[in-house]
Design a protein around this motif. Structure first.
Motif, PDB file in Angstrom:
ATOM      1  N   GLN A  68       0.804  -1.223   0.000  1.00  9.47           N
ATOM      2  CA  GLN A  68       0.000   0.000   0.000  1.00  9.47           C
ATOM      3  C   GLN A  68       0.837   1.272   0.000  1.00  9.47           C
ATOM      4  OE1 GLN A  68      -2.160  -1.260   3.591  1.00  9.47           O
ATOM      5  NE2 GLN A  68      -4.057  -1.155   2.409  1.00  9.47           N
ATOM      6  N   LEU A  69       2.138   1.135   0.063  1.00 12.69           N
ATOM      7  CA  LEU A  69       3.012   2.309   0.110  1.00 12.69           C
ATOM      8  C   LEU A  69       3.115   2.961  -1.260  1.00 12.69           C
ATOM      9  CD1 LEU A  69       5.988   1.010   2.280  1.00 12.69           C
ATOM     10  CD2 LEU A  69       4.249   2.664   2.970  1.00 12.69           C
ATOM     11  N   PRO A  70       3.445   4.253  -1.309  1.00 12.58           N
ATOM     12  CA  PRO A  70       3.774   4.882  -2.591  1.00 12.58           C
ATOM     13  C   PRO A  70       5.030   4.259  -3.195  1.00 12.58           C
ATOM     14  CG  PRO A  70       3.371   6.532  -0.894  1.00 12.58           C
ATOM     15  CD  PRO A  70       3.440   5.218  -0.197  1.00 12.58           C
ATOM     16  N   TYR A  71       5.209   4.484  -4.489  1.00 13.00           N
ATOM     17  CA  TYR A  71       6.308   3.839  -5.213  1.00 13.00           C
ATOM     18  C   TYR A  71       7.668   4.163  -4.607  1.00 13.00           C
ATOM     19  CZ  TYR A  71       9.752   3.018  -8.869  1.00 13.00           C
ATOM     20  OH  TYR A  71      10.871   2.616  -9.555  1.00 13.00           O
ATOM     21  N   ARG A  72       7.920   5.424  -4.320  1.00 12.21           N
ATOM     22  CA  ARG A  72       9.247   5.810  -3.841  1.00 12.21           C
ATOM     23  C   ARG A  72       9.547   5.192  -2.473  1.00 12.21           C
ATOM     24  NH1 ARG A  72       7.698  10.774  -6.501  1.00 12.21           N
ATOM     25  NH2 ARG A  72       9.128  11.210  -8.237  1.00 12.21           N
ATOM     26  N   ASP A  73       8.557   5.147  -1.595  1.00 16.03           N
ATOM     27  CA  ASP A  73       8.777   4.525  -0.286  1.00 16.03           C
ATOM     28  C   ASP A  73       9.024   3.033  -0.424  1.00 16.03           C
ATOM     29  OD1 ASP A  73       8.399   6.991   0.810  1.00 16.03           O
ATOM     30  OD2 ASP A  73       6.365   6.627   1.529  1.00 16.03           O
ATOM     31  N   MET A  74       8.279   2.391  -1.305  1.00 13.11           N
ATOM     32  CA  MET A  74       8.467   0.955  -1.527  1.00 13.11           C
ATOM     33  C   MET A  74       9.858   0.664  -2.085  1.00 13.11           C
ATOM     34  SD  MET A  74       6.011  -1.606  -3.755  1.00 13.11           S
ATOM     35  CE  MET A  74       4.530  -0.796  -3.118  1.00 13.11           C
ATOM     36  N   GLU A  75      10.309   1.500  -3.009  1.00 14.28           N
ATOM     37  CA  GLU A  75      11.633   1.315  -3.604  1.00 14.28           C
ATOM     38  C   GLU A  75      12.736   1.565  -2.573  1.00 14.28           C
ATOM     39  OE1 GLU A  75      14.844   0.762  -6.156  1.00 14.28           O
ATOM     40  OE2 GLU A  75      12.770   0.084  -6.235  1.00 14.28           O
ATOM     41  N   ARG A  76      12.546   2.563  -1.691  1.00 15.66           N
ATOM     42  CA  ARG A  76      13.553   2.812  -0.652  1.00 15.66           C
ATOM     43  C   ARG A  76      13.677   1.613   0.286  1.00 15.66           C
ATOM     44  NH1 ARG A  76      11.166   8.124  -0.634  1.00 15.66           N
ATOM     45  NH2 ARG A  76      12.626   9.698  -1.434  1.00 15.66           N
ATOM     46  N   LEU A  77      12.568   1.048   0.681  1.00  7.54           N
ATOM     47  CA  LEU A  77      12.610  -0.124   1.559  1.00  7.54           C
ATOM     48  C   LEU A  77      13.313  -1.286   0.872  1.00  7.54           C
ATOM     49  CD1 LEU A  77       9.062  -0.153   3.208  1.00  7.54           C
ATOM     50  CD2 LEU A  77      11.233   0.412   4.293  1.00  7.54           C
ATOM     51  N   ARG A  78      13.026  -1.509  -0.397  1.00  7.17           N
ATOM     52  CA  ARG A  78      13.661  -2.615  -1.128  1.00  7.17           C
ATOM     53  C   ARG A  78      15.168  -2.426  -1.220  1.00  7.17           C
ATOM     54  NH1 ARG A  78      15.990  -3.947  -5.697  1.00  7.17           N
ATOM     55  NH2 ARG A  78      16.117  -1.738  -6.228  1.00  7.17           N
ATOM     56  N   GLN A  79      15.605  -1.214  -1.592  1.00  8.79           N
ATOM     57  CA  GLN A  79      17.025  -0.957  -1.749  1.00  8.79           C
ATOM     58  C   GLN A  79      17.753  -0.996  -0.410  1.00  8.79           C
ATOM     59  OE1 GLN A  79      18.677  -0.447  -4.875  1.00  8.79           O
ATOM     60  NE2 GLN A  79      20.327  -0.929  -3.446  1.00  8.79           N
ATOM     61  N   PHE A  80      17.130  -0.468   0.639  1.00  3.77           N
ATOM     62  CA  PHE A  80      17.771  -0.472   1.949  1.00  3.77           C
ATOM     63  C   PHE A  80      17.941  -1.902   2.457  1.00  3.77           C
ATOM     64  CE2 PHE A  80      17.636  -0.227   6.621  1.00  3.77           C
ATOM     65  CZ  PHE A  80      18.700   0.634   6.834  1.00  3.77           C
ATOM     66  N   ARG A  81      16.960  -2.750   2.219  1.00  3.96           N
ATOM     67  CA  ARG A  81      17.084  -4.142   2.648  1.00  3.96           C
ATOM     68  C   ARG A  81      18.224  -4.846   1.927  1.00  3.96           C
ATOM     69  NH1 ARG A  81      12.443  -5.485   1.394  1.00  3.96           N
ATOM     70  NH2 ARG A  81      12.829  -6.645  -0.511  1.00  3.96           N
ATOM     71  N   ARG A  82      18.366  -4.584   0.625  1.00  3.72           N
ATOM     72  CA  ARG A  82      19.465  -5.204  -0.127  1.00  3.72           C
ATOM     73  C   ARG A  82      20.819  -4.676   0.348  1.00  3.72           C
ATOM     74  NH1 ARG A  82      17.764  -7.723  -5.495  1.00  3.72           N
ATOM     75  NH2 ARG A  82      19.999  -8.056  -5.593  1.00  3.72           N
ATOM     76  N   ASP A  83      20.899  -3.373   0.643  1.00  3.82           N
ATOM     77  CA  ASP A  83      22.146  -2.807   1.169  1.00  3.82           C
ATOM     78  C   ASP A  83      22.489  -3.425   2.521  1.00  3.82           C
ATOM     79  OD1 ASP A  83      22.426  -1.200  -1.031  1.00  3.82           O
ATOM     80  OD2 ASP A  83      21.557   0.571  -0.093  1.00  3.82           O
ATOM     81  N   LEU A  84      21.475  -3.630   3.346  1.00  2.00           N
ATOM     82  CA  LEU A  84      21.705  -4.196   4.670  1.00  2.00           C
ATOM     83  C   LEU A  84      22.226  -5.626   4.563  1.00  2.00           C
ATOM     84  CD1 LEU A  84      21.319  -3.162   7.584  1.00  2.00           C
ATOM     85  CD2 LEU A  84      19.126  -4.364   7.624  1.00  2.00           C
ATOM     86  N   ILE A  85      21.646  -6.410   3.665  1.00  2.00           N
ATOM     87  CA  ILE A  85      22.103  -7.790   3.473  1.00  2.00           C
ATOM     88  C   ILE A  85      23.548  -7.803   2.982  1.00  2.00           C
ATOM     89  CG2 ILE A  85      21.746  -9.859   2.083  1.00  2.00           C
ATOM     90  CD1 ILE A  85      18.748  -9.235   2.148  1.00  2.00           C
ATOM     91  N   LYS A  86      23.887  -6.871   2.092  1.00  2.29           N
ATOM     92  CA  LYS A  86      25.255  -6.822   1.571  1.00  2.29           C
ATOM     93  C   LYS A  86      26.251  -6.409   2.635  1.00  2.29           C
ATOM     94  CE  LYS A  86      27.966  -4.939  -2.243  1.00  2.29           C
ATOM     95  NZ  LYS A  86      27.961  -4.061  -3.440  1.00  2.29           N
ATOM     96  N   ALA A  87      25.816  -5.582   3.613  1.00  2.00           N
ATOM     97  CA  ALA A  87      26.730  -5.097   4.648  1.00  2.00           C
ATOM     98  C   ALA A  87      26.947  -6.103   5.774  1.00  2.00           C
ATOM     99  CB  ALA A  87      26.201  -3.793   5.234  1.00  2.00           C
ATOM    100  N   VAL A  88      26.129  -7.151   5.829  1.00  2.00           N
ATOM    101  CA  VAL A  88      26.246  -8.120   6.923  1.00  2.00           C
ATOM    102  C   VAL A  88      27.610  -8.815   6.948  1.00  2.00           C
ATOM    103  CG1 VAL A  88      25.374 -10.353   7.734  1.00  2.00           C
ATOM    104  CG2 VAL A  88      23.794  -8.489   7.300  1.00  2.00           C
ATOM    105  N   PRO A  89      28.142  -9.328   5.812  1.00  2.00           N
ATOM    106  CA  PRO A  89      29.443 -10.024   5.873  1.00  2.00           C
ATOM    107  C   PRO A  89      30.577  -9.152   6.416  1.00  2.00           C
ATOM    108  CG  PRO A  89      28.355 -10.486   3.802  1.00  2.00           C
ATOM    109  CD  PRO A  89      27.558  -9.419   4.471  1.00  2.00           C
TER     110      PRO A  89
END
Length: 350
Positions: A109-130
């Motif tokens: 239900q989020l607007p496009y930009r908010d949805m895209e920010r959440l998606r990109q932030f999650r991918r960045d977080l996964i990449k930063a874990v190692p």
């Protein structure tokens, strides 16, 4: 019996600093209001002076680095800007999450930009874990710095890439993705021969042949074979493992996982893009800035580096025309269309 003045003073002294003392202090503050503000004003001026001095010293230090160690200055300025951008993004993500909790919204239900920010932030977080795990042992910071210096694409998130690295790394990722396109087409053509419906089999084989010869398919042609991707052979849970691995590389997912995990990750990422497409359609493409338009094309399989804005918008309109027609059960067609629609795309003629 009336008390004497000496007795009253003695009684107030034993009672301690009470209302009389507070009254006298209030009278003094009323007479001299500047005294009670002088301490706060002085502390503010000292803090402002310290901040100004720190900024002045930092500017001198950066000018010294730029003159004396230009390569290190680039790393230093990139790291500084990256930290600032990361903190701003964390604040934005926190605001989005709090708004979702307050209004009872789901991600869809989020607007496009908010949805895209959440998606990109999650991918960045996964990449930063190692890199975070490597930094846990004592005195491992030096090892982390060395690894980040020599392997920035693999270990650093996008905030800490220089502008040159951003262009270079996106090109590298796109080259890796395009290397898997022939494998996807070959798997499609091979699977088409096993379809039980002769009409779908003929249409899909013809479509694969045209794409392999350099043709650009239309949305109507892809919709004509959509039934093949929700039935046996080409449904996402029945694709050959080699086909699933090639599609995983198209979506920048690691192919080195068990087949059930690969299928699950591929399906979840494709459906996430489908949700983004619906939010983007609600927003309309005309509302996107140029960098957002190019990032949307890149995510969906097209490298927009050598395309103008009009070409990017035309391709994205074509993609949305397909994606927003498909159901969740047709995720396999959407994943394969990332190759079919982008492989031979060229700038439209004026």
């Amino acid at each position: 019996m009336a008390l004497s003045m000496a007795g009253c003073r003695g009684w107030l002294w034993r009672l301690g600093p009470g209302p009389a003392a507070g009254l006298s202090r209030a009278r003094r503050e009323l007479r001299f209001p500047g005294r009670c503000l002088s301490t706060k004003a002085g502390s503010r001026s000292v803090l402002a002076a310290l901040v100004s001095t720190a900024k002045r010293i930092n500017k001198r230090y950066e000018r010294f680095l730029e003159r004396t160690f230009p390569r290190f200055y680039v790393l230093h300025s990139t790291f500084t800007r990256g930290i600032q951008a990361l903190f701003l993004e964390v604040k934005e993500i926190r605001d989005i999450r709090s708004r979702m909790a307050r209004q009872g919204l789901s991600v869809q239900q989020l607007p496009y930009r908010d949805m895209e920010r959440l998606r990109q932030f999650r991918r960045d977080l996964i990449k930063a874990v190692p890199i975070g795990i490597i930094a846990i042992p004592p005195f491992a910071n030096f090892l982390v710095i060395i690894l980040m210096y020599f392997f920035p694409r693999q270990l650093l998130i996008r905030h800490f890439w220089t502008p040159q690295q951003q262009v270079e790394f996106l090109g590298t990722y796109d080259a890796i993705r395009r290397d898997s396109y022939p494998a996807v087409l070959e798997s499609l053509a091979r699977a088409a021969r096993s379809l039980p419906d002769p009409q779908l089999q003929s249409r899909l084989q013809q479509l694969c042949s045209e794409v392999q010869r350099g043709s650009q398919p239309r949305v109507a042609e892809l919709c004509a074979v959509r039934g093949a991707f929700s039935g046996p052979v080409l449904a996402l849970n029945q694709l050959q493992v080699s086909h699933v691995k090639a599609l995983s590389r198209v979506l920048f997912l690691t192919p080195h996982l068990p087949a059930p995990v690969l299928r699950h990750r591929l399906r979840s990422h494709v459906l996430e893009i489908r949700q983004l497409d619906r939010a983007l359609q609600r927003l309309s493409l005309g509302q996107l800035r140029e960098e957002e338009l190019r990032a949307a094309c890149y995510l969906r399989g097209l490298n927009p580096t050598h395309l103008d804005v009009a070409s990017c918008r035309a391709w994205l309109e074509q993609w949305l025309g397909l994606s927003c027609r498909l159901e969740a059960s047709e995720a396999s067609l959407l994943a394969n269309s990332m190759v079919l629609l982008s492989l031979n795309y060229v700038r439209p003629k004026e």
